[in-house]
Design a protein around this motif. Structure first.
Motif, PDB file in Angstrom:
ATOM      1  N   ASP A 137     -18.687  30.950 -14.419  1.00  7.84           N
ATOM      2  CA  ASP A 137     -20.438  31.224 -14.902  1.00  7.84           C
ATOM      3  C   ASP A 137     -20.155  32.776 -14.665  1.00  7.84           C
ATOM      4  O   ASP A 137     -20.308  33.493 -13.922  1.00  7.84           O
ATOM      5  N   TRP A 138     -21.273  33.135 -15.765  1.00  8.65           N
ATOM      6  CA  TRP A 138     -21.987  34.618 -15.747  1.00  8.65           C
ATOM      7  C   TRP A 138     -22.679  34.702 -13.820  1.00  8.65           C
ATOM      8  O   TRP A 138     -23.600  33.882 -13.883  1.00  8.65           O
ATOM      9  N   LYS A 186     -17.410  37.094 -15.719  1.00 14.02           N
ATOM     10  CA  LYS A 186     -17.133  35.746 -15.377  1.00 14.02           C
ATOM     11  C   LYS A 186     -15.694  35.790 -15.925  1.00 14.02           C
ATOM     12  O   LYS A 186     -14.952  36.739 -16.277  1.00 14.02           O
TER      13      LYS A 186
END
Length: 254
Positions: free
Chosen positions: A159-160, A173
């Motif tokens: 996930d970012w 990410k």
């Protein structure tokens, strides 16, 4: 192949017009098409493809030694692609330029004359406002020690995750491979405002860094690179062990 002295001098003369390939400022009279003239005309037509180190129209890319640093190379499409904002970069049949750039990474250590570990390498493309040339080019060079430390101390997963680098708000990410083009991974409507950096993850895979131009932040991902490669330079390591702490510096952007 390495550029000969004559070719290197010709390249230097061509690229120093209007502040050359370094310096992110917009200089009056600066020729923003110089890279394309070199690749599209000189490299394409010269029997030995000088001054390019590689000219491969089948795979769609050329490789050019940059003037900044002994080991920095630029991967450049062999067709006209102005930059990160080009819609063709999001198409599935477009060459995966980041993957091709990574495959050429061995040239960095060859240029510097000392081994450079993969996790100290990076690929960077600047935003439309953070570049000085209007032909897409990916910078292949070392990371700064500071950036490597900052990436490694963050828990970056699939996930970012926000990561601040040089005061700029990147997001990061982890991906396992470069099979999917990072351009398509970002896939934003305002791609011209983005910069993308790729570097190996601490425990495998690749970290994708993305920043968006705003205010005084021109989104020049090249800022994370060190065109002197102090991170692996034996002379610099010796100085650091003797107590000389390296200072941070900002690089010229292209």
């Amino acid at each position: 192949m390495k550029i000969g002295t004559k070719a290197a001098l010709g390249l230097s003369a061509a690229l120093t017009i209007g502040a050359g390939l370094v310096g992110c400022g917009k200089v009056p009279g600066h020729d923003r098409n110089k890279l394309w003239e070199l690749v599209g005309s000189r490299c394409a037509k010269d029997a030995q493809h000088h001054p390019c180190a590689v000219y491969d129209p089948q795979d769609g890319y050329a490789l050019l030694k940059d003037l900044a640093g002994h080991g920095q190379y630029l991967l450049i499409p062999t067709r006209k692609v102005p930059g990160i904002e080009d819609p063709s970069l999001l198409q599935t049949d477009t060459p995966n330029y980041f993957s091709e750039a990574w495959a050429e990474r061995h040239r960095v250590s060859e240029g510097y004359g000392f081994p450079v570990s993969d996790d100290h390498l990076s690929l960077a493309i600047n935003s439309r406002d953070g570049r000085t040339q209007d032909q897409l080019h990916i910078h292949i060079d070392c990371l700064t020690p500071y950036v490597r430390r900052e990436i490694d101390k963050n828990m970056i997963g699939e996930d970012w995750t926000p990561v601040s680098l040089y005061g700029h708000p990147y997001r990061a990410k982890l991906v396992q491979t470069l099979d999917q083009s990072p351009f398509r991974l970002i896939g934003a409507e305002n791609m011209g405002d983005h910069t993308i950096v790729v570097t190996p993850g601490h425990h495998g895979g690749f970290v994708i860094l993305d920043d968006v131009a705003h205010a005084l932040d021109r989104a020049s991902g090249e800022e994370v690179q060190d065109h002197k490669c102090k991170i692996d330079d034996p002379k610099h390591k010796s100085m650091h062990m003797d107590g000389m702490e390296p200072g941070m510096h900002m690089n010229g952007m292209m």
